[in-house]
Design an enzyme around this catalytic site. Structure first.
Site, PDB file in Angstrom:
ATOM      1  N   LYS A 158       0.775  -1.097   0.152  1.00 16.34           N
ATOM      2  CA  LYS A 158      -0.072   0.065   0.010  1.00 16.34           C
ATOM      3  C   LYS A 158       0.786   1.264   0.079  1.00 16.34           C
ATOM      4  O   LYS A 158       2.173   1.315  -0.002  1.00 16.34           O
ATOM      5  CB  LYS A 158      -1.039   0.026   1.165  1.00 16.34           C
ATOM      6  CG  LYS A 158      -2.101  -0.968   1.235  1.00 16.34           C
ATOM      7  CD  LYS A 158      -2.858  -1.281   2.408  1.00 16.34           C
ATOM      8  CE  LYS A 158      -3.813  -2.270   2.322  1.00 16.34           C
ATOM      9  NZ  LYS A 158      -4.739  -2.276   3.415  1.00 16.34           N
ATOM     10  N   TYR A 194     -12.192  -3.347  -3.080  1.00  9.89           N
ATOM     11  CA  TYR A 194     -12.765  -3.536  -1.684  1.00  9.89           C
ATOM     12  C   TYR A 194     -14.360  -3.522  -1.948  1.00  9.89           C
ATOM     13  O   TYR A 194     -14.854  -2.972  -1.067  1.00  9.89           O
ATOM     14  CB  TYR A 194     -12.299  -2.343  -0.979  1.00  9.89           C
ATOM     15  CG  TYR A 194     -11.002  -2.247  -0.425  1.00  9.89           C
ATOM     16  CD1 TYR A 194     -10.361  -3.150   0.436  1.00  9.89           C
ATOM     17  CD2 TYR A 194     -10.074  -0.998  -0.845  1.00  9.89           C
ATOM     18  CE1 TYR A 194      -9.182  -3.220   0.888  1.00  9.89           C
ATOM     19  CE2 TYR A 194      -8.620  -1.252  -0.626  1.00  9.89           C
ATOM     20  CZ  TYR A 194      -8.112  -2.334   0.549  1.00  9.89           C
ATOM     21  OH  TYR A 194      -6.915  -2.319   0.912  1.00  9.89           O
ATOM     22  N   ASN A 249      -1.828  -0.505   7.271  1.00 12.39           N
ATOM     23  CA  ASN A 249      -1.342  -1.496   7.618  1.00 12.39           C
ATOM     24  C   ASN A 249      -0.481  -2.143   6.506  1.00 12.39           C
ATOM     25  O   ASN A 249      -0.203  -3.239   6.409  1.00 12.39           O
ATOM     26  CB  ASN A 249      -2.377  -2.604   8.108  1.00 12.39           C
ATOM     27  CG  ASN A 249      -3.255  -2.803   7.241  1.00 12.39           C
ATOM     28  OD1 ASN A 249      -3.375  -2.143   5.795  1.00 12.39           O
ATOM     29  ND2 ASN A 249      -4.679  -3.534   7.547  1.00 12.39           N
ATOM     30  N   HIS A 274      -1.779  -5.400   1.350  1.00 13.27           N
ATOM     31  CA  HIS A 274      -2.957  -6.399   1.458  1.00 13.27           C
ATOM     32  C   HIS A 274      -2.606  -7.794   0.697  1.00 13.27           C
ATOM     33  O   HIS A 274      -1.664  -7.907  -0.009  1.00 13.27           O
ATOM     34  CB  HIS A 274      -3.552  -5.806   0.247  1.00 13.27           C
ATOM     35  CG  HIS A 274      -4.924  -6.475  -0.235  1.00 13.27           C
ATOM     36  ND1 HIS A 274      -6.103  -6.699   0.288  1.00 13.27           N
ATOM     37  CD2 HIS A 274      -5.100  -7.400  -1.200  1.00 13.27           C
ATOM     38  CE1 HIS A 274      -6.877  -7.895  -0.174  1.00 13.27           C
ATOM     39  NE2 HIS A 274      -6.041  -8.152  -1.326  1.00 13.27           N
ATOM     40  N   GLU A 322      -9.576 -11.032  -7.257  1.00 13.18           N
ATOM     41  CA  GLU A 322      -8.584  -9.881  -7.100  1.00 13.18           C
ATOM     42  C   GLU A 322      -7.386  -9.765  -8.205  1.00 13.18           C
ATOM     43  O   GLU A 322      -7.328  -8.907  -8.791  1.00 13.18           O
ATOM     44  CB  GLU A 322      -7.927  -9.904  -5.873  1.00 13.18           C
ATOM     45  CG  GLU A 322      -8.717  -9.522  -4.688  1.00 13.18           C
ATOM     46  CD  GLU A 322      -8.308  -9.517  -3.385  1.00 13.18           C
ATOM     47  OE1 GLU A 322      -8.945  -9.375  -2.268  1.00 13.18           O
ATOM     48  OE2 GLU A 322      -7.204  -9.876  -3.174  1.00 13.18           O
TER      49      GLU A 322
HETATM   50  P1  GDP Z   1      -7.482  -7.460   5.685  1.00 12.54           P
HETATM   51  O1  GDP Z   1      -8.018  -8.648   4.811  1.00 12.54           O
HETATM   52  O2  GDP Z   1      -6.728  -8.007   6.694  1.00 12.54           O
HETATM   53  O3  GDP Z   1      -6.838  -6.383   5.006  1.00 12.54           O
HETATM   54  O4  GDP Z   1      -8.724  -6.892   6.300  1.00 12.54           O
HETATM   55  P2  GDP Z   1     -10.163  -6.380   5.632  1.00 12.54           P
HETATM   56  O5  GDP Z   1     -10.347  -7.279   4.510  1.00 12.54           O
HETATM   57  O6  GDP Z   1     -10.951  -6.713   6.779  1.00 12.54           O
HETATM   58  O7  GDP Z   1     -10.190  -4.914   5.438  1.00 12.54           O
HETATM   59  C1  GDP Z   1      -9.431  -4.273   4.433  1.00 12.54           C
HETATM   60  C2  GDP Z   1      -8.705  -2.972   4.617  1.00 12.54           C
HETATM   61  O8  GDP Z   1      -9.752  -2.043   5.179  1.00 12.54           O
HETATM   62  C3  GDP Z   1      -7.952  -3.316   5.855  1.00 12.54           C
HETATM   63  O9  GDP Z   1      -6.650  -3.705   5.624  1.00 12.54           O
HETATM   64  C4  GDP Z   1      -7.912  -1.792   6.649  1.00 12.54           C
HETATM   65  O10 GDP Z   1      -6.982  -1.001   5.984  1.00 12.54           O
HETATM   66  C5  GDP Z   1      -9.326  -1.389   6.411  1.00 12.54           C
HETATM   67  N1  GDP Z   1     -10.120  -1.626   7.469  1.00 12.54           N
HETATM   68  C6  GDP Z   1     -10.831  -2.681   7.786  1.00 12.54           C
HETATM   69  N2  GDP Z   1     -11.360  -2.608   8.781  1.00 12.54           N
HETATM   70  C7  GDP Z   1     -11.499  -1.408   9.218  1.00 12.54           C
HETATM   71  C8  GDP Z   1     -12.117  -0.665  10.379  1.00 12.54           C
HETATM   72  O11 GDP Z   1     -13.034  -1.335  10.998  1.00 12.54           O
HETATM   73  N3  GDP Z   1     -11.714   0.710  10.278  1.00 12.54           N
HETATM   74  C9  GDP Z   1     -11.006   1.221   9.479  1.00 12.54           C
HETATM   75  N4  GDP Z   1     -10.768   2.737   9.621  1.00 12.54           N
HETATM   76  N5  GDP Z   1     -10.218   0.546   8.537  1.00 12.54           N
HETATM   77  C10 GDP Z   1     -10.578  -1.036   8.324  1.00 12.54           C
HETATM   78 MG    MG Z   2      -9.388  -8.487   3.366  1.00 14.58          MG
END
Ligand code: GDP
Ligand code: MG
Length: 162
Positions: free
Chosen positions: A10, A50, A124, A127, A138
């Site tokens: 990212k 997303y 973070n 991805h 994806e």
């Molecule tokens: P990942 O697969 O571990 O990246 O997590 P997810 O698929 O649940 O979410 C995608 C991305 O959205 C994450 O890497 C974060 O950057 C963001 N994100 C996920 N959950 C949250 C949340 O509760 N709050 C915020 N601000 N960002 C989130």
């Molecule tokens: Mg994810």
């Protein structure tokens, strides 16, 4: 089973010059690079990638983050690669990501902290696809079929210890 996974370093990873460090970890683990490109991300591309999060309260922060600068997008392959890569990446929230994982070791900058309002992105660093279905979807979003390169490495040869 041999699997392919979609990885994105990212904007914070590119800005912090962590591209080589991150890719080095994956190469050291024996994963194979099938495609790679540096690009800016349009809002439309963010919404495709997303799609499961579009509409959630925090989605605007996710889009703001992923479109804030160039990302390095690549496809890695290997036996059980999707699970292995997710283990190497670590938990979504850097504060919870274990030391030794990419997020745990490098993504110290994390907002919001647990319990804080969702008005800032969780930075973070990386991805990685979570499931085979997600990986297939994806990879198709980010790469055309002719951009995916299949090849053998010398280390792909079966070694018999008998
Ligand atoms: P990942 O697969 O571990 O990246 O997590 P997810 O698929 O649940 O979410 C995608 C991305 O959205 C994450 O890497 C974060 O950057 C963001 N994100 C996920 N959950 C949250 C949340 O509760 N709050 C915020 N601000 N960002 C989130
Ligand atoms: Mg994810």
């Amino acid at each position: 089973m041999y699997e392919k996974s979609l990885i994105i370093i990212k904007p914070d990873g590119v800005q912090r010059s962590l591209v080589g460090t991150v890719i080095n970890r994956f190469e050291n683990a024996g994963l194979k690079i099938h495609a790679m490109k540096l690009q800016n991300v349009a809002a439309e591309q963010s919404k495709k990638h997303y799609s499961e999060h579009v509409g959630k309260a925090f989605y605007p922060t996710v889009e703001e983050y992923i479109t804030s600068g160039p990302v390095m997008v690549f496809v890695l392959g290997g036996v059980s690669a999707i699970k292995k890569i997710r283990a190497m990446v670590g938990a979504t929230e850097p504060a919870s990501a274990l030391p030794g994982t990419i997020r745990g070791d490098f993504a110290h900058q994390s907002y919001p902290a647990p319990g804080e309002p969702d008005d800032k992105p969780i930075r973070n660093l990386i991805h990685a696809s979570a499931t085979p279905d997600e990986a297939a979807a994806e990879i198709a979003i980010w790469f055309s079929e002719d951009e995916l390169v299949d090849y053998d490495k010398v280390t792909d040869q079966q070694v018999s210890f008998k």
